[in-house]
Design a protein around this motif. Structure first.
Motif, PDB file in Angstrom:
ATOM      1  N   ASN A   1      76.666  52.970 -46.519  1.00  0.00           N
ATOM      2  CA  ASN A   1      76.113  52.862 -45.174  1.00  0.00           C
ATOM      3  C   ASN A   1      74.956  53.822 -44.923  1.00  0.00           C
ATOM      4  O   ASN A   1      74.514  53.981 -43.789  1.00  0.00           O
ATOM      5  CB  ASN A   1      77.211  53.065 -44.127  1.00  0.00           C
ATOM      6  CG  ASN A   1      78.120  51.864 -44.065  1.00  0.00           C
ATOM      7  OD1 ASN A   1      77.667  50.724 -43.985  1.00  0.00           O
ATOM      8  ND2 ASN A   1      79.416  52.107 -44.138  1.00  0.00           N
ATOM      9  N   VAL A   2      74.445  54.429 -45.967  1.00  0.00           N
ATOM     10  CA  VAL A   2      73.276  55.303 -45.816  1.00  0.00           C
ATOM     11  C   VAL A   2      72.082  54.433 -45.446  1.00  0.00           C
ATOM     12  O   VAL A   2      71.861  53.364 -46.027  1.00  0.00           O
ATOM     13  CB  VAL A   2      73.004  56.077 -47.125  1.00  0.00           C
ATOM     14  CG1 VAL A   2      71.671  56.787 -47.074  1.00  0.00           C
ATOM     15  CG2 VAL A   2      74.129  57.051 -47.385  1.00  0.00           C
ATOM     16  N   GLU A   3      71.341  54.884 -44.471  1.00  0.00           N
ATOM     17  CA  GLU A   3      70.184  54.123 -44.000  1.00  0.00           C
ATOM     18  C   GLU A   3      69.008  54.264 -44.966  1.00  0.00           C
ATOM     19  O   GLU A   3      68.664  55.356 -45.383  1.00  0.00           O
ATOM     20  CB  GLU A   3      69.788  54.647 -42.617  1.00  0.00           C
ATOM     21  CG  GLU A   3      68.755  53.817 -41.927  1.00  0.00           C
ATOM     22  CD  GLU A   3      68.491  54.315 -40.521  1.00  0.00           C
ATOM     23  OE1 GLU A   3      67.368  54.793 -40.288  1.00  0.00           O
ATOM     24  OE2 GLU A   3      69.396  54.233 -39.676  1.00  0.00           O
TER      25      GLU A   3
ATOM     26  N   VAL B   1      74.368  46.251 -47.277  1.00  0.00           N
ATOM     27  CA  VAL B   1      74.630  44.845 -46.931  1.00  0.00           C
ATOM     28  C   VAL B   1      73.317  44.109 -46.709  1.00  0.00           C
ATOM     29  O   VAL B   1      73.152  42.982 -47.187  1.00  0.00           O
ATOM     30  CB  VAL B   1      75.555  44.731 -45.693  1.00  0.00           C
ATOM     31  CG1 VAL B   1      75.627  43.304 -45.197  1.00  0.00           C
ATOM     32  CG2 VAL B   1      76.944  45.241 -46.024  1.00  0.00           C
ATOM     33  N   LEU B   2      72.400  44.709 -46.004  1.00  0.00           N
ATOM     34  CA  LEU B   2      71.100  44.065 -45.798  1.00  0.00           C
ATOM     35  C   LEU B   2      70.374  43.885 -47.124  1.00  0.00           C
ATOM     36  O   LEU B   2      69.748  42.850 -47.361  1.00  0.00           O
ATOM     37  CB  LEU B   2      70.248  44.863 -44.816  1.00  0.00           C
ATOM     38  CG  LEU B   2      70.618  44.588 -43.361  1.00  0.00           C
ATOM     39  CD1 LEU B   2      71.279  45.786 -42.742  1.00  0.00           C
ATOM     40  CD2 LEU B   2      69.412  44.175 -42.582  1.00  0.00           C
TER      41      LEU B   2
ATOM     42  N   LYS C   1      77.890  38.371 -55.088  1.00  0.00           N
ATOM     43  CA  LYS C   1      78.730  39.341 -55.814  1.00  0.00           C
ATOM     44  C   LYS C   1      78.460  40.749 -55.286  1.00  0.00           C
ATOM     45  O   LYS C   1      79.384  41.521 -55.045  1.00  0.00           O
ATOM     46  CB  LYS C   1      78.442  39.306 -57.313  1.00  0.00           C
ATOM     47  CG  LYS C   1      79.048  38.159 -58.045  1.00  0.00           C
ATOM     48  CD  LYS C   1      78.747  38.317 -59.527  1.00  0.00           C
ATOM     49  CE  LYS C   1      79.261  37.154 -60.330  1.00  0.00           C
ATOM     50  NZ  LYS C   1      78.961  37.332 -61.770  1.00  0.00           N
ATOM     51  N   THR C   2      77.190  41.068 -55.126  1.00  0.00           N
ATOM     52  CA  THR C   2      76.826  42.388 -54.620  1.00  0.00           C
ATOM     53  C   THR C   2      77.307  42.551 -53.192  1.00  0.00           C
ATOM     54  O   THR C   2      77.834  43.606 -52.824  1.00  0.00           O
ATOM     55  CB  THR C   2      75.306  42.617 -54.711  1.00  0.00           C
ATOM     56  OG1 THR C   2      74.903  42.514 -56.078  1.00  0.00           O
ATOM     57  CG2 THR C   2      74.909  43.974 -54.163  1.00  0.00           C
TER      58      THR C   2
ATOM     59  N   SER D   1      83.567  47.969 -50.268  1.00  0.00           N
ATOM     60  CA  SER D   1      83.497  49.435 -50.361  1.00  0.00           C
ATOM     61  C   SER D   1      83.228  50.070 -49.007  1.00  0.00           C
ATOM     62  O   SER D   1      82.914  51.254 -48.921  1.00  0.00           O
ATOM     63  CB  SER D   1      82.408  49.840 -51.357  1.00  0.00           C
ATOM     64  OG  SER D   1      82.739  49.378 -52.641  1.00  0.00           O
ATOM     65  N   GLY D   2      83.306  49.268 -47.949  1.00  0.00           N
ATOM     66  CA  GLY D   2      83.181  49.801 -46.598  1.00  0.00           C
ATOM     67  C   GLY D   2      81.828  49.666 -45.941  1.00  0.00           C
ATOM     68  O   GLY D   2      81.602  50.226 -44.871  1.00  0.00           O
ATOM     69  N   ALA D   3      80.914  48.922 -46.550  1.00  0.00           N
ATOM     70  CA  ALA D   3      79.595  48.753 -45.930  1.00  0.00           C
ATOM     71  C   ALA D   3      79.725  47.964 -44.623  1.00  0.00           C
ATOM     72  O   ALA D   3      80.523  47.048 -44.512  1.00  0.00           O
ATOM     73  CB  ALA D   3      78.645  48.033 -46.883  1.00  0.00           C
ATOM     74  N   ASP D   4      78.940  48.348 -43.646  1.00  0.00           N
ATOM     75  CA  ASP D   4      78.947  47.721 -42.323  1.00  0.00           C
ATOM     76  C   ASP D   4      78.199  46.397 -42.358  1.00  0.00           C
ATOM     77  O   ASP D   4      76.976  46.377 -42.458  1.00  0.00           O
ATOM     78  CB  ASP D   4      78.306  48.675 -41.322  1.00  0.00           C
ATOM     79  CG  ASP D   4      78.304  48.156 -39.895  1.00  0.00           C
ATOM     80  OD1 ASP D   4      78.846  47.051 -39.645  1.00  0.00           O
ATOM     81  OD2 ASP D   4      77.766  48.861 -39.024  1.00  0.00           O
TER      82      ASP D   4
END
Length: 92
Positions: A23-25, A33-34, A43-44, A51-54
Protein backbone atom coordinates in the motif's frame (compact mmCIF):
# COMPACT_ATOMS: atom_id res chain seq x y z
CA UNK A 1 5.89 -2.08 -5.64
CA UNK A 2 6.88 -1.20 -9.18
CA UNK A 3 7.17 -4.85 -10.21
CA UNK A 4 3.38 -5.18 -9.90
CA UNK A 5 3.00 -2.84 -12.86
CA UNK A 6 5.10 -5.12 -15.03
CA UNK A 7 3.26 -8.36 -14.26
CA UNK A 8 6.40 -10.06 -12.94
CA UNK A 9 4.71 -12.49 -10.57
CA UNK A 10 7.88 -14.23 -9.39
CA UNK A 11 9.54 -10.93 -8.55
CA UNK A 12 6.38 -9.78 -6.78
CA UNK A 13 6.33 -12.95 -4.67
CA UNK A 14 9.98 -12.45 -3.74
CA UNK A 15 9.43 -8.81 -2.82
CA UNK A 16 6.44 -9.71 -0.66
CA UNK A 17 8.40 -12.49 1.04
CA UNK A 18 11.11 -10.01 2.06
CA UNK A 19 8.59 -7.47 3.34
CA UNK A 20 7.59 -5.17 0.46
CA UNK A 21 4.67 -2.92 1.37
CA UNK A 22 1.73 -3.22 -1.04
CA UNK A 23 0.00 0.00 0.00
CA UNK A 24 2.98 2.33 -0.34
CA UNK A 25 2.04 5.23 -2.57
CA UNK A 26 3.93 5.52 -5.86
CA UNK A 27 5.15 8.85 -7.18
CA UNK A 28 1.80 9.10 -9.03
CA UNK A 29 -0.21 8.27 -5.93
CA UNK A 30 -1.18 4.71 -6.85
CA UNK A 31 -0.49 1.44 -5.12
CA UNK A 32 0.27 -2.14 -6.16
CA UNK A 33 -3.40 -2.80 -7.08
CA UNK A 34 -3.46 0.08 -9.54
CA UNK A 35 -0.14 -1.10 -10.97
CA UNK A 36 -1.48 -4.65 -11.33
CA UNK A 37 -4.63 -3.36 -13.04
CA UNK A 38 -2.49 -1.38 -15.47
CA UNK A 39 -0.39 -4.45 -16.24
CA UNK A 40 -3.46 -6.57 -16.93
CA UNK A 41 -2.07 -9.42 -14.81
CA UNK A 42 -4.85 -10.98 -12.74
CA UNK A 43 -2.21 -13.22 -11.10
CA UNK A 44 -0.43 -10.13 -9.83
CA UNK A 45 -3.71 -8.59 -8.72
CA UNK A 46 -4.59 -11.67 -6.68
CA UNK A 47 -1.11 -11.79 -5.20
CA UNK A 48 -1.06 -8.17 -4.02
CA UNK A 49 -4.71 -8.17 -2.92
CA UNK A 50 -4.07 -11.34 -0.96
CA UNK A 51 -1.17 -9.55 0.72
CA UNK A 52 -3.41 -6.77 1.98
CA UNK A 53 -3.30 -4.24 -0.85
CA UNK A 54 -6.22 -1.79 -0.83
CA UNK A 55 -8.40 -2.61 -3.86
CA UNK A 56 -10.37 0.61 -3.35
CA UNK A 57 -7.36 2.95 -3.47
CA UNK A 58 -7.21 5.79 -5.97
CA UNK A 59 -4.24 7.68 -7.39
CA UNK A 60 -3.85 11.45 -7.13
CA UNK A 61 -6.05 11.92 -10.20
CA UNK A 62 -8.82 9.95 -8.53
CA UNK A 63 -8.45 6.92 -10.80
CA UNK A 64 -9.11 3.54 -9.22
CA UNK A 65 -8.04 0.08 -10.34
CA UNK A 66 -11.55 -0.40 -11.80
CA UNK A 67 -11.08 2.68 -13.98
CA UNK A 68 -7.59 1.61 -15.06
CA UNK A 69 -8.82 -1.89 -15.95
CA UNK A 70 -11.78 -0.45 -17.88
CA UNK A 71 -9.48 1.86 -19.84
CA UNK A 72 -7.31 -1.14 -20.68
CA UNK A 73 -10.33 -3.15 -21.82
CA UNK A 74 -9.64 -6.09 -19.52
CA UNK A 75 -12.96 -7.76 -18.71
CA UNK A 76 -11.15 -10.46 -16.73
CA UNK A 77 -9.46 -7.82 -14.57
CA UNK A 78 -12.75 -6.00 -14.01
CA UNK A 79 -14.48 -9.22 -12.96
CA UNK A 80 -11.65 -10.01 -10.56
CA UNK A 81 -11.80 -6.53 -9.03
CA UNK A 82 -15.56 -6.88 -8.51
CA UNK A 83 -14.98 -10.21 -6.72
CA UNK A 84 -12.37 -8.51 -4.54
CA UNK A 85 -14.94 -5.83 -3.58
CA UNK A 86 -13.41 -2.90 -5.45
CA UNK A 87 -15.63 0.18 -5.55
CA UNK A 88 -17.66 -0.04 -8.74
CA UNK A 89 -19.25 3.36 -8.12
CA UNK A 90 -16.09 5.44 -7.68
CA UNK A 91 -15.89 8.64 -9.70
CA UNK A 92 -13.00 10.96 -10.42
Amino acid sequence: MAAAGKGHDEIDRLLLRIGAKVNVESKHGGNAVLAAAASGSTKTLLLVAGSGADVTAANRSGETAMMVAAQGGSVEMLEMLVKLKANVNARN
